[in-house]
Design a protein around this motif. Structure first.
Motif, short mmCIF file in Angstrom:
data_model
loop_
_atom_site.label_atom_id
_atom_site.label_comp_id
_atom_site.label_asym_id
_atom_site.label_seq_id
_atom_site.Cartn_x
_atom_site.Cartn_y
_atom_site.Cartn_z
N SER A 132 3.29 2.17 2.92
CA SER A 132 2.87 1.60 4.19
C SER A 132 3.79 0.45 4.57
N LEU A 133 4.31 0.51 5.78
CA LEU A 133 5.19 -0.56 6.26
C LEU A 133 4.38 -1.69 6.91
N SER B 295 0.84 -1.19 0.00
CA SER B 295 0.00 0.00 0.00
C SER B 295 0.88 1.24 0.00
N ALA B 296 0.41 2.26 -0.70
CA ALA B 296 1.14 3.53 -0.73
C ALA B 296 0.14 4.67 -0.86
N ILE B 297 0.57 5.82 -0.38
CA ILE B 297 -0.22 7.05 -0.52
C ILE B 297 0.62 8.01 -1.37
N VAL B 298 -0.02 8.59 -2.38
CA VAL B 298 0.66 9.57 -3.22
C VAL B 298 -0.10 10.89 -3.09
N LEU B 299 0.59 11.93 -2.65
CA LEU B 299 0.03 13.27 -2.62
C LEU B 299 0.42 13.95 -3.92
N ASP C 4 -1.83 22.48 0.56
CA ASP C 4 -0.78 22.54 -0.46
C ASP C 4 -0.98 21.52 -1.58
N PHE C 5 -1.36 20.30 -1.23
CA PHE C 5 -1.53 19.28 -2.24
C PHE C 5 -2.99 19.21 -2.67
N ASP C 6 -3.22 18.82 -3.92
CA ASP C 6 -4.56 18.81 -4.49
C ASP C 6 -5.26 17.47 -4.38
N LEU C 7 -4.50 16.38 -4.48
CA LEU C 7 -5.10 15.05 -4.49
C LEU C 7 -4.37 14.11 -3.54
N LEU C 8 -5.12 13.22 -2.93
CA LEU C 8 -4.59 12.12 -2.14
C LEU C 8 -4.98 10.86 -2.90
N VAL C 9 -3.99 10.10 -3.34
CA VAL C 9 -4.23 8.88 -4.11
C VAL C 9 -3.74 7.71 -3.27
N MET C 10 -4.65 6.77 -2.99
CA MET C 10 -4.29 5.57 -2.21
C MET C 10 -4.16 4.41 -3.17
N LEU C 11 -3.00 3.75 -3.12
CA LEU C 11 -2.69 2.64 -4.02
C LEU C 11 -2.59 1.34 -3.24
#
Length: 156
Positions: A148-149, A77-81, A112-119
């Motif tokens: 995500s660890l 899992s990862a989060i991309v701002l 500051d960031f426009d989108l939160l993308v959860m992968l």
């Protein structure tokens, strides 16, 4: 596969113990054969099918969903701002993001960031490929990625 049940008062809908048993079995495995389910609740296949159809009409059963498995182990899992150059004035970036199957969620943010993308992907290599795809989308100015660890709470 899991049956999705709606938040509906079961007492209000007059569900009996057999209905509750059917719901429990479908929640455990929505692919359970009708014959096996009928045997579990000691009714005919047709009677179980009629009860399921009634519960669907009442909204007690809201649908049946396949939850993808991960044959290679736990998913990554990862989060991309995402910071956009156009500050959310067009839909092209979101349209591109929505085409990526590993995107589980995309939220528009304030700040500051426009989108939160959860992968959620099968490997770190795939997370890297997706990050490259996101960074290359016209209109994306910058990204920050966190992997995500360990998942310690999962209410999905």
């Amino acid at each position: 596969m899991m049956a999705h049940t709606q938040e509906v008062s079961m007492e209000r809908l007059h569900l009996d113990q057999i209905d509750r048993s059917i719901l429990a079995a479908l929640t455990e495995d929505a692919r359970v054969p009708l014959v096996a389910l009928a045997s579990q609740v000691h009714l005919s296949r047709n009677a179980v099918k009629q009860r399921m159809e009634r519960m669907e009409r009442q909204g007690v059963i809201g649908g049946y969903t396949v939850t993808p498995g991960h044959a290679g182990g736990s998913p990554v899992s990862a989060i991309v701002l995402v910071y956009r150059t156009d500050r959310m004035r067009g839909g092209a970036v979101i349209a591109e993001i929505s085409q990526i199957p590993e995107v589980r969620r995309c939220d528009v943010l304030s700040g500051d960031f426009d989108l939160l993308v959860m992968l959620e992907a099968d490997s770190m290599d795939r997370i890297g490929e997706i990050w490259e795809m996101l960074a290359a989308v016209p209109g994306v100015a910058n990204t920050v990625t966190a992997v995500s660890l360990t998942r310690v709470v999962d209410r999905a």
